[in-house]
Write a protein that holds these residues in place. Sequence first.
Motif, PDB file in Angstrom:
ATOM      1  N   SER A 198       0.813  -1.215   0.000  1.00 30.08           N
ATOM      2  CA  SER A 198       0.000   0.000   0.000  1.00 30.08           C
ATOM      3  C   SER A 198       0.848   1.267   0.000  1.00 30.08           C
ATOM      4  O   SER A 198       0.483   2.264  -0.630  1.00 30.08           O
ATOM      5  N   THR A 199       1.986   1.236   0.703  1.00 32.17           N
ATOM      6  CA  THR A 199       2.803   2.452   0.757  1.00 32.17           C
ATOM      7  C   THR A 199       3.391   2.801  -0.609  1.00 32.17           C
ATOM      8  O   THR A 199       3.567   3.978  -0.934  1.00 32.17           O
ATOM      9  N   ILE A 200       3.690   1.780  -1.419  1.00 35.35           N
ATOM     10  CA  ILE A 200       4.209   2.024  -2.767  1.00 35.35           C
ATOM     11  C   ILE A 200       3.083   2.428  -3.711  1.00 35.35           C
ATOM     12  O   ILE A 200       3.227   3.330  -4.541  1.00 35.35           O
ATOM     13  N   ARG A 201       1.925   1.784  -3.588  1.00 33.88           N
ATOM     14  CA  ARG A 201       0.811   2.061  -4.493  1.00 33.88           C
ATOM     15  C   ARG A 201       0.203   3.428  -4.237  1.00 33.88           C
ATOM     16  O   ARG A 201      -0.153   4.143  -5.177  1.00 33.88           O
ATOM     17  N   TRP A 202       0.065   3.823  -2.966  1.00 37.48           N
ATOM     18  CA  TRP A 202      -0.671   5.038  -2.629  1.00 37.48           C
ATOM     19  C   TRP A 202       0.197   6.127  -2.022  1.00 37.48           C
ATOM     20  O   TRP A 202      -0.299   7.233  -1.768  1.00 37.48           O
ATOM     21  N   GLY A 203       1.466   5.831  -1.750  1.00 34.78           N
ATOM     22  CA  GLY A 203       2.358   6.866  -1.236  1.00 34.78           C
ATOM     23  C   GLY A 203       2.827   7.802  -2.346  1.00 34.78           C
ATOM     24  O   GLY A 203       2.754   7.471  -3.532  1.00 34.78           O
ATOM     25  N   LEU A 204       3.317   8.971  -1.956  1.00 35.55           N
ATOM     26  CA  LEU A 204       3.815   9.960  -2.914  1.00 35.55           C
ATOM     27  C   LEU A 204       5.301   9.728  -3.145  1.00 35.55           C
ATOM     28  O   LEU A 204       6.116   9.946  -2.250  1.00 35.55           O
ATOM     29  N   ILE A 205       5.659   9.265  -4.338  1.00 32.79           N
ATOM     30  CA  ILE A 205       7.049   8.992  -4.684  1.00 32.79           C
ATOM     31  C   ILE A 205       7.588  10.174  -5.483  1.00 32.79           C
ATOM     32  O   ILE A 205       7.085  10.461  -6.577  1.00 32.79           O
ATOM     33  N   PRO A 206       8.577  10.907  -4.965  1.00 38.75           N
ATOM     34  CA  PRO A 206       9.029  12.139  -5.621  1.00 38.75           C
ATOM     35  C   PRO A 206       9.447  11.973  -7.084  1.00 38.75           C
ATOM     36  O   PRO A 206       9.175  12.858  -7.895  1.00 38.75           O
ATOM     37  N   ASN A 207      10.117  10.867  -7.424  1.00 32.99           N
ATOM     38  CA  ASN A 207      10.561  10.725  -8.819  1.00 32.99           C
ATOM     39  C   ASN A 207       9.474  10.166  -9.742  1.00 32.99           C
ATOM     40  O   ASN A 207       9.702   9.965 -10.924  1.00 32.99           O
ATOM     41  N   ASP A 208       8.290   9.934  -9.181  1.00 34.57           N
ATOM     42  CA  ASP A 208       7.150   9.493  -9.993  1.00 34.57           C
ATOM     43  C   ASP A 208       5.847   9.974  -9.343  1.00 34.57           C
ATOM     44  O   ASP A 208       4.993   9.187  -8.950  1.00 34.57           O
ATOM     45  N   PRO A 209       5.673  11.306  -9.220  1.00 32.84           N
ATOM     46  CA  PRO A 209       4.508  11.842  -8.510  1.00 32.84           C
ATOM     47  C   PRO A 209       3.252  11.813  -9.380  1.00 32.84           C
ATOM     48  O   PRO A 209       3.313  11.665 -10.598  1.00 32.84           O
ATOM     49  N   GLY A 210       2.114  11.979  -8.737  1.00 33.17           N
ATOM     50  CA  GLY A 210       0.840  12.044  -9.443  1.00 33.17           C
ATOM     51  C   GLY A 210      -0.177  12.759  -8.579  1.00 33.17           C
ATOM     52  O   GLY A 210      -0.036  12.822  -7.348  1.00 33.17           O
ATOM     53  N   LEU A 211      -1.203  13.329  -9.210  1.00 33.37           N
ATOM     54  CA  LEU A 211      -2.226  14.046  -8.442  1.00 33.37           C
ATOM     55  C   LEU A 211      -2.937  13.109  -7.472  1.00 33.37           C
ATOM     56  O   LEU A 211      -3.241  13.494  -6.337  1.00 33.37           O
ATOM     57  N   ALA A 212      -3.183  11.880  -7.903  1.00 39.67           N
ATOM     58  CA  ALA A 212      -3.877  10.930  -7.033  1.00 39.67           C
ATOM     59  C   ALA A 212      -3.072  10.643  -5.771  1.00 39.67           C
ATOM     60  O   ALA A 212      -3.609  10.620  -4.667  1.00 39.67           O
ATOM     61  N   THR A 213      -1.765  10.445  -5.930  1.00 35.92           N
ATOM     62  CA  THR A 213      -0.950  10.131  -4.749  1.00 35.92           C
ATOM     63  C   THR A 213      -0.677  11.366  -3.899  1.00 35.92           C
ATOM     64  O   THR A 213      -0.386  11.231  -2.703  1.00 35.92           O
ATOM     65  N   LEU A 214      -0.778  12.574  -4.477  1.00 37.93           N
ATOM     66  CA  LEU A 214      -0.694  13.790  -3.657  1.00 37.93           C
ATOM     67  C   LEU A 214      -1.810  13.811  -2.617  1.00 37.93           C
ATOM     68  O   LEU A 214      -1.637  14.325  -1.508  1.00 37.93           O
ATOM     69  N   LEU A 215      -2.955  13.237  -2.975  1.00 43.39           N
ATOM     70  CA  LEU A 215      -4.090  13.191  -2.047  1.00 43.39           C
ATOM     71  C   LEU A 215      -4.080  11.911  -1.213  1.00 43.39           C
ATOM     72  O   LEU A 215      -4.229  11.956   0.006  1.00 43.39           O
ATOM     73  N   SER A 216      -3.890  10.758  -1.877  1.00 41.20           N
ATOM     74  CA  SER A 216      -3.985   9.489  -1.152  1.00 41.20           C
ATOM     75  C   SER A 216      -2.899   9.341  -0.089  1.00 41.20           C
ATOM     76  O   SER A 216      -3.135   8.737   0.965  1.00 41.20           O
ATOM     77  N   SER A 217      -1.704   9.892  -0.346  1.00 38.53           N
ATOM     78  CA  SER A 217      -0.613   9.755   0.623  1.00 38.53           C
ATOM     79  C   SER A 217      -0.944  10.416   1.955  1.00 38.53           C
ATOM     80  O   SER A 217      -0.381  10.049   2.996  1.00 38.53           O
TER      81      SER A 217
END
Length: 441
Positions: free
Chosen positions: A128-147
Amino acid sequence: MLIVPVGDKEARRTTPWICILLILINIVVYAWTTHQDLQRDDPLTPEQADLLADYEVDLLLQWLSQQDSRTYADAVAMSDKGADFMMAYGWYDQAFALHVHQYWQQHPPANQWRQLRNDLEAWLHQQSTIRWGLIPNDPGLATLLSSQFMHGDWFHLLGNMLFLIMFGIAMERHWGARRFLPAYLLCGIGAGLLFIASAPDSGIPLVGASGAISGLMGLFAGTFRLRKLEFFYTLGFFFGSFRAPALVLFPVWLGWELIQAATMNSNVAYMAHAGGLLTGLALAFLLPFTGQPNQQKDSHQHDTDGDDTQVPAICQQLAEQLRFDDAQSRCRQWLANHPKSRPLWFFFLQMGLRRKQLDAAMKEALKTLSQRQYSDALLGLLWQEYERLGGDIRTLPPAHQLLLGELAWRQQRRKRVREIVQDLEKKQWQHPRLERLSQRL
């Protein structure tokens, strides 16, 4: 170091439903994602994990030496460089996984190494931390919120929820639910963006509500500004309380996060905290211009007895200069010519709140409007604004409570009428109009 407000006596006495909802969502998301993660078997046996570590440990150390000198020094000092070492320093870092694949392009791996790495990555991508966490070198709007709703463990979750209670309730009661929730989410997004900017090549996921909650701390400082509040502090074994303007604490909070980011080597995202603080402070200066909650406008959209004269610029300027007394006095002068202006009356009450004289402002407003017999809609709007700002009609003199009770009766709000009558009877206050109102019930 810990510095938190003890409380705000002027906070609006309403149930903070958004804070309660956020807490429940965070708890449910943590419980659900943890359950899902525990259902998945470990990708490698202990022997396979140690074998993969043997393949990759030297590559990891070389990569760390080029990325972060402090982390590299800590890694070199570790005596055991097995699977646990790789989990702590490399395997959860998606940037290191990318480095491994780039290395393979120049140095084709053994089939065993490739298979072990593929099994590990397939398992990690389901975490879950990889799927929904905010990864700086691969960010996304969804993970900006889900994280913002993900947490590493129960202590991480409980600590954040405690701070959400301390700062979130005060801010929701001050700004109202409709402005609080967007502000909370925007603080989390601002925290994530600064975290990305500070480590754009990192592949370690950011999770937790601490960025958004740090934003509430910045919002708190910007909301109360130079108003002196009570704060509790701990510093090592020393603790106590003190009074200080809220805005004075902002550079202390921000400075602490920046110092920690510069000197500490841990998995705490201090730059995300700093980003939240800065976003929250900025929002505190923008929220006053977002207007009143729509429900107040919509519920009285057919009222034609109001006046939409806006607050003059001089009053706004005086308020921005923290000259609340002068701003209220100037607003009073305008009300003499525009006594039916909703914006002016709302501003008048807001300045009363800033001067810690909200009840006095409400009494003056009720006296003025009742003497001139203006519409019930205008009085009702004034009552709503008074309570939105934290007012409690039980603290008003009985005569003013009775006036609002009669207004509630005309607006067919029988529950509020009953509450007012019961409170006045409990105070043993007597008046013929109160008796008539009680008989109607």
